[in-house]
Structure formats: structure tokens, C-alpha cells
Write a protein that holds these residues in place. Sequence first.
Motif, mmCIF file in Angstrom:
data_model
loop_
_atom_site.group_PDB
_atom_site.id
_atom_site.type_symbol
_atom_site.label_atom_id
_atom_site.label_comp_id
_atom_site.label_asym_id
_atom_site.label_seq_id
_atom_site.Cartn_x
_atom_site.Cartn_y
_atom_site.Cartn_z
ATOM 1 N N VAL A 1 53.973 57.287 6.764
ATOM 2 C CA VAL A 1 54.888 57.760 5.812
ATOM 3 C C VAL A 1 56.368 57.177 5.335
ATOM 4 O O VAL A 1 56.803 57.046 4.488
ATOM 5 C CB VAL A 1 55.086 59.451 6.204
ATOM 6 C CG1 VAL A 1 56.276 60.422 5.320
ATOM 7 C CG2 VAL A 1 54.130 60.266 5.920
ATOM 8 N N MET A 2 56.887 56.921 6.685
ATOM 9 C CA MET A 2 58.314 56.247 6.691
ATOM 10 C C MET A 2 58.281 54.898 6.266
ATOM 11 O O MET A 2 59.226 54.423 5.585
ATOM 12 C CB MET A 2 58.894 56.483 8.259
ATOM 13 C CG MET A 2 58.916 57.897 8.441
ATOM 14 S SD MET A 2 59.649 59.046 7.486
ATOM 15 C CE MET A 2 61.280 58.666 7.827
ATOM 16 N N VAL B 1 64.169 55.766 12.479
ATOM 17 C CA VAL B 1 63.860 55.535 11.150
ATOM 18 C C VAL B 1 64.594 56.370 10.219
ATOM 19 O O VAL B 1 64.828 56.170 9.203
ATOM 20 C CB VAL B 1 62.205 55.634 11.134
ATOM 21 C CG1 VAL B 1 61.812 55.773 9.603
ATOM 22 C CG2 VAL B 1 61.394 54.582 11.663
ATOM 23 N N PHE B 2 64.963 57.509 10.614
ATOM 24 C CA PHE B 2 65.718 58.362 10.093
ATOM 25 C C PHE B 2 67.047 57.832 9.954
ATOM 26 O O PHE B 2 67.803 57.868 8.785
ATOM 27 C CB PHE B 2 66.003 59.699 11.043
ATOM 28 C CG PHE B 2 66.312 60.668 9.917
ATOM 29 C CD1 PHE B 2 65.797 61.581 8.980
ATOM 30 C CD2 PHE B 2 67.678 61.546 10.168
ATOM 31 C CE1 PHE B 2 66.363 62.541 8.258
ATOM 32 C CE2 PHE B 2 68.211 62.538 9.534
ATOM 33 C CZ PHE B 2 67.388 62.953 8.393
ATOM 34 N N LEU C 1 66.864 55.018 7.051
ATOM 35 C CA LEU C 1 66.736 55.731 5.873
ATOM 36 C C LEU C 1 68.319 55.997 5.344
ATOM 37 O O LEU C 1 68.563 55.745 4.068
ATOM 38 C CB LEU C 1 65.804 57.133 5.662
ATOM 39 C CG LEU C 1 64.332 56.597 5.643
ATOM 40 C CD1 LEU C 1 63.467 58.062 5.794
ATOM 41 C CD2 LEU C 1 64.082 55.906 4.348
ATOM 42 N N LEU C 2 68.917 56.749 5.938
ATOM 43 C CA LEU C 2 70.223 57.108 5.629
ATOM 44 C C LEU C 2 70.932 55.762 5.268
ATOM 45 O O LEU C 2 71.737 56.021 4.214
ATOM 46 C CB LEU C 2 70.871 58.096 6.742
ATOM 47 C CG LEU C 2 70.369 59.506 6.811
ATOM 48 C CD1 LEU C 2 70.886 60.258 7.981
ATOM 49 C CD2 LEU C 2 70.622 60.432 5.819
ATOM 50 N N ALA C 3 71.051 54.854 6.129
ATOM 51 C CA ALA C 3 71.803 53.684 5.806
ATOM 52 C C ALA C 3 71.533 53.184 4.694
ATOM 53 O O ALA C 3 72.321 52.529 3.902
ATOM 54 C CB ALA C 3 71.956 53.042 7.230
ATOM 55 N N SER C 4 70.130 52.951 4.422
ATOM 56 C CA SER C 4 69.628 52.185 3.185
ATOM 57 C C SER C 4 70.064 52.747 1.852
ATOM 58 O O SER C 4 70.315 52.258 1.007
ATOM 59 C CB SER C 4 68.000 52.174 3.328
ATOM 60 O OG SER C 4 67.842 51.584 4.463
ATOM 61 N N PHE D 1 64.404 65.825 19.789
ATOM 62 C CA PHE D 1 65.362 64.777 20.386
ATOM 63 C C PHE D 1 65.574 63.494 19.466
ATOM 64 O O PHE D 1 66.581 63.028 19.567
ATOM 65 C CB PHE D 1 64.919 64.327 21.588
ATOM 66 C CG PHE D 1 65.088 65.198 22.846
ATOM 67 C CD1 PHE D 1 65.990 65.446 23.685
ATOM 68 C CD2 PHE D 1 63.814 66.282 23.167
ATOM 69 C CE1 PHE D 1 66.330 66.334 24.713
ATOM 70 C CE2 PHE D 1 64.024 67.203 23.950
ATOM 71 C CZ PHE D 1 65.243 67.214 24.823
ATOM 72 N N GLY D 2 64.746 63.412 18.630
ATOM 73 C CA GLY D 2 65.009 62.282 17.706
ATOM 74 C C GLY D 2 65.996 62.172 16.811
ATOM 75 O O GLY D 2 66.881 61.456 16.796
#
Length: 907
Positions: free
Chosen positions: A307-308, A719-720, A723-726, A781-782
Motif C-alpha cells: 500500500v505505502m 513511512v508515515f 509521506l508527510l515530508a514528501s 508505537f509507530g
Amino acid sequence: MHLPTSLFASFLQSRRVLRHFRRPTILWHEHAAGARQQVPPALAQGLRQVAGEDAAALLLRLGTREDGLTPGEAEARLAKSGPNEVGHEKALPLWLHLWLAYKNPFSLLLTALAVISYLTEDVAATVVIATMVAVSTLIRLVQERRSGSAAEALKAMVRNTATVLRHGGDGQSVQQEVPMRALVPGDVVHLSAGDMVPADCRLLAAKDLFVGQAAMTGESLPVEKFATSHAAAADGGAQTDVVALPNIVFMGTNVVSGTATAVVVSTGARTYFGMLADHVMAAGPTATAFQAGVNQVSWLLIRFALVMVPIVLLVNGFTKGDWMEAFLFALSVAVGLTPEMLPMIVTSTLAKGAVQLSRRKVVVKRLDAIQNFGAMDILCTDKTGTLTQDHIVLGRNIDVLGAPSDEVLEFAYLNSYYQTGLKNLLDHAVLEHAELQVNLKLHEHYHKVDEIPFDFQRRRMSVVVSERDDHHELICKGAVEEVLAACSSARIGGAEQPLDAALLARVRAVTAALNADGLRVVAVAMKEITPGQAVYSVADEAGLTLVGYIAFLDPPKESAAPALQALAAHGVRVKVLTGDNDLVAARVCRSVGLAVDGVLLGSAVEAMDDAQLADAAERHTLFARLAPLHKERLVRALRSRGHVVGFLGDGINDAPALRAADIGISVDSAVDIAKEAADIILLEKSLMVLKEGVVEGRRVFSNMLKYIRMAASSNFGNVFSVLLASIFLPFLPMLPLQLLVQNLLYDISQIAIPFDRVDDDLVRLPLHWNPGAIRSFMLCFGPISSVFDVLTFALLWHMFGASDVAHQALFHSGWFVEGLLSQTLIVHMIRSPRLPFLQSRPAAALLATTLAIMAVGVWLPMGPLAVYFKLVPLPPAYFGWLVALLLGYATLTQLMKRFYLRRFPWQ
């Protein structure tokens, strides 16, 4: 796409190690029906020829004698024919093992990335990725070779043997116990109840020989074998099923009852069993419950990656406009999401666990059995040797009405002395009275005529002796009820009386009183027969006269009670499954503190359907007067209720239950079939040893779970953050090369996890695979790491001016250091539910690798290699903020642990 199979595929590479521990006789029958139709014609014809050949001619053709080979002949043949082993895999050459360690989708993906970097003239990226592949491959190679060496060392601790006749230079022959692997064609072997058939053999002599061939055919009932030549085979009866040949016994089968002498005709891969082994191994390994658990967790992470990764590609492609760079970055993210150390962590953790268990007198035959060992919540065991001292002494020898009687002991001694089948502890206790050899003048007055071997249906055995050649005496001993069934009279005061209802009631009262005192009672009966008959059978066990009883005492072990308490404290319930008398068993259980709330007898088990039996098995602790198939049904019934069931047994009657259990446990002194059926061998038959093994199994599993939890939560957070930084940054949040280096360093920091300490609280209860718990852990925790990644982004953007393409190297360097340090820190924060370093200390090796990798991570942007990775030195002020961020990260993670523990178990 490689991702759907990549994660588990590399774990399966370790099957070369696990195969060393596989128990072959349990698996072959799954393929037997198909394999029997594929017997090579030459093999089938050869066996038919052997079956139809005259015994003397066969011995001559094999170059052997009825009294066997000489030691020199056997040694020469062994050098020529090779060891008697099936499915044996030679150690892989180093170059081939290196290739297999490299050949997995993870390495192939990284190699492709290295090639692309080389073609685009990115030398630094090429070097780093190549280093990453080399490190991963070498770690896997070293760990697998070490695991293989450990496997071979453990295998050497448990060896099955065969009883072989060796011809001496003086014309005499002696029986010797030799390792099965040392057998050669032409060896003459002796077989008795409980023995594994060590090779394909032609019978030379047999007495009431019944062989279990389930390993070959899947048929549960034993078949009778005979020593006579098989005329149909000699006539070339091609329709004769090879396995049905009545005078051939096959490697991998086992002797259920009776005795035999046989000559070995083929060994190792040239046996029928060897052909089946090749067929099964060619079909590939069957996934175990342990492997299925790893697979479930793998698919959880794979679905997340599927998915990611495309989202990362699309976001960076559209926002940055450079699709090639976005593609390389997405590939780097995919590599980061893939826990490529999982195969190494699993293999090395299991291998280390196996070595640790061996130091606790527990030998692991199958590495993946360790997880089931730790997950076990019910242990089924016999009482003899586990609850009792396994040192049986003859307590009483009494007549029918309970008065002491030397005559009863004499008859029992004759029976035990002359029987050639499986001598149990009761026989050895009787034979300790060696003075009877002199008193009875055995060699002057008696010689053996025949015997009727023991089996588990009759539960008795008889020998026929000739006294002074003027009459035969059939002497029978066995379980009281089974011997009484063959009696028509009883000897009282030297006279025989009919065994009527009144006398039968008195007999049962005497034996019940002995049982209530904790004595195991064996009845002794006999009858005199006119000479003239040379061969006797079960039909002759009729019209016997009951002479009396011998009663044995097996005192409880002093360690049994504390061991039962320790198992209970660790969440393992103990149930006693015994073929012995219920009164004796109940007395022993109570003496060691095992609560007995009613006893379920074998007759009741027989009458129940599966649902009723599952209910009864849950409620009861003691099961007595059980036949072998009753034990198997009870184990399966408990498993049907979701329990992970261990079974501890050492006798031929325990083999079906050992196979049915999640974890079969035997001892090194067990009969061959029990050792072969077991997953784990105890070098000492003790529940305390077993408890230590269970705890060690949980430690092993707990360390594997640490890595999986860390990988899942860290990957999710990273990965989260990506995504935010991208979405908001005008440049990539980190270059592909930098992301790969960070991932490589993080992987190296995990190498010491198999050697980490485990809190006592974490091994107090059984541990099971629970993908749902890992998912919850990842979700809780992620995101914490993402919170502090975003704070780092804001710090670098606003405080240090890394807000445009010209200053992106500073941004990359700052996040590189923070990301690596937070990832390595999380290892210690979530390795235990306790307060790290103060309440739960990591192993020195794990602490050392963590500190070393953190130091390297800080040094890279500041040192001379920074230019190669497109990093720049960080301003001193940044490190003060970094310490504050890491302290905040640790504090929030500790608070989240409290929240998590209130809602989920820590596993």
C-alpha cells in the motif's frame, strides 16, 4: 512484483538447517500412497527376488552367515556402501552456500538498485548498496553455517542403535549394539518390541512378529510377518505389493510385538524408505505451525508495503517532477520496509536456543519445535520416571490370598529370564534376584521351548520351559485382569480350586488393597503341558492356574512436587496418561501434590465420541488403563480445544501420542520408535528439566518477537514520516543512498538481538503467534516516531534554515542522524514492558552494537566520508535539540507502554 513472496522466501532458505532436525518417519506416510505406485522396477524386482529366495541361498549370495559378519567385514562393507542414512544432505560447498545465502529477493532488489546507480554514475550509492548486499549475505552465511554445525553436534547426542550379531574369530558370535548408520548389507540383526527396523531386511526367524507400517502405508493396524520364503514372489508375481511381502521388513517401520532375526539386504538410499525419502524431499518441505506463524506476520508487513510504496512513488513523482529519482527513492523505501534481517534473526535465535537447551539437558531435533515448546500450555505425561523415581523395586511376592510365596517369585523369574522381547523395568526388578539362578539350577533343569511375546492388546506374555525334559510349563505374567481372563483355577495351599465368582472377588480385593498402597501388581499364572509341542501361540494361553502376584514399588520423585508447582506457575497444566492401574496412579499423583478429581479409564475413553472426549479431557487430570490409541485420541481432543499440547513418553505405546502432539518429548533411554517420533529429547527424565526447557523456549520466541515488533513499528513510523515530508518539502526528505545507509546501519544494530536478556515476567506464561497483537503494537508505537520526525523537520526548517533546495543537504543530514538514533533507541524502549536500563537491562552485546551504530551515525555527517553520502556537518546547536528530542521520544514511548499494557498483553 517480488514483494508478496520475498519476506518468507528468504526464511525458507533456512530449511537446509531445519531439515537436519526433521523426523522422517512421521512425514513419509503423507506421500506413501502416491510413492508406492512409483517404486522403481529394479527395486521392486530385487525385493521380490529376496522374498522368494531360500534363506541359505540368500545368505550365500550376500556373503554372510547366520551368525553375522566379522567386525572387519562390516568395516570394509561400510567403507564401500556408505552410511545407512536416508535423505542425508552433505555439507554444502562454501561457494554454493554463499550463492544460496545471496539468492533471495531482498538481495536481488538491492543488486538491481546498485546496477541502476552504477549506470547513472552514482559511485557512492553503488558502493553503499553493494556493501549492504555483502553484509546481509555474509551474516546469513555465517549464521547458517554456525546453525548447521550446531545441528550436527546436537544430532550426535541422540543416536539410535541396532542389535547386531558379530561373528568372532573363535567361531562364536556375540550381540552388539551398533549405531544404525553403521549397518551394512549382510549384517544379521535381532528385532524385538519397540525397535525401529534399521534397514530393509529379510526375516530368517520370527516369533509372533507384528510390525507397524504406518510410516510406509498410512495404515494404523500392525501386520504380521513370517520368516518363510514367499513363493508368489519367487514365481515372479509382479502384482504382489512390495510392502505386503510377508517376509520383508522395511527401514522406517517399527516392531509392535514379537521377536525376529533378519539379514540386512539394503541400506540407506537404496532402501524402499530411501526411495520414499527422495520423493518427499523432491516435493519440498511442508510448512509447520511455526513457519505459518512467521508467514502470517510477514504478510502483515507485506500488505503494508504494497500500500505505502506506490503512494510514496506517486507523491514524490508529482510533487518533485523527477520520476526516476522518485522511483529510486520508492525502491529505497521498499528496502527499508522489508525486514531483511528476519531470516537471520530467526535462524540464529533458534540455533542459539537449541544450544542453550542442550546445556539444560534438552536436545532439539527440529529447530522450529522450540516455539511450540514455549507455547505449550498442557503437558501430557506418563507417571513412571517423571512423577516416580523410575527405579522399580520388587516389594512383595505373594500367593493368591496375599501370603508371602517364594514359588510365585520363582515362576516370575523363569518368565523374565527366558523372555527375549522388550524387557521392562519390572523384569529388571525381578532379575535382580540373581540367586534364583543357583537355587533353580536353571542351566541343569530348564531349557526354553518357546515364548508368546507381549503385546498391548493382551497385556501379558508367556514363556514355555521344559523342566528336566519330562514336562513343559507355560508361565504367564501380566496385568491382573488380562491374566485372570486366561485362568480357570487358582492355587491355594498347594491345591487347585476353580476360579469361581467368590474366589474371583477375593482375588480382586487382595489386588485392590495392594494398588491402594501404591503398588503395581502383576499376576503370575502357569499350566503344565505334556511334552511334544514345539511351537506355542496365544491360543495356548487358556486354562491357566493363577499362582499369585508380584507387586512393585516405584517411589515418587522428590523433585516431582516442586517441578509440578513450577510448571503450574508458568502456565503449563500437567495431565497424567498411563496404562497402569487407576488406584496406583491416583496414589502417586496425590503423593506429589497433583490434584485428582476423578479418573477417566480407557474403557470410558473408548465409549466417547470426539466431542464428549474433548469435554472430559478438559475436566480430568488423570487417565488410567489406557491403550496407545487412547493416548493419541486424548492428545488430539485437547488440541481440538485450542491447546498447545506436549506429550512426554518413552515407550512403544507412546509413539502414536508423540506423533499427535504439538511437541513430542522423549528421553535418550527411550525405545527407538519413541525417540524417532519425538521433536525433543531429554537427557534426563525429569519434569524440572522439562520446565527449564519450556522457559528457554519462551526466551527464544520472545527475542524473535522483539525484532518483529521493532521492525513493524519502526517501519510504520518511518513511512508515515516520509509521506508527510514528501507532500510539503520542495525536495526529497532523504536521498535514496542515505536511506539505504541508514537502513544498513539499523540492520547491523539488530544482530545481537538473539543474545539479549528476557525479563522473567515475559516467560511466565505460554507465548503464541498473534499477528493481531503485532498490528496493534505497530499502530500504537509507530506514529510516535513520526511525531518526533515532524518536530525534527520543523526544527531544521525554521531554526537552521534548511527550507530550500540549496540547503537540502543540511535537512538530509539532520534527519539522517535523528532517524537513525531514534530507531536504535526504540530497540531498548520496546524490548521490555519495564523501564529500560533501570528495571530491565539489555545484554552487553546488544548495548555495544547499539552504541557503536549510534556513534557511526553521528560521525558520518561530521567525518571525511560525508561528501560521498552527500551529507554535511551539523551545527553544534543541533545536538542540544537532538538530545531533547530523543528524551521526549523516550518519555512518550514509556507513557505509551503504560497505555498499551492496560489494553493489550505484552507478547
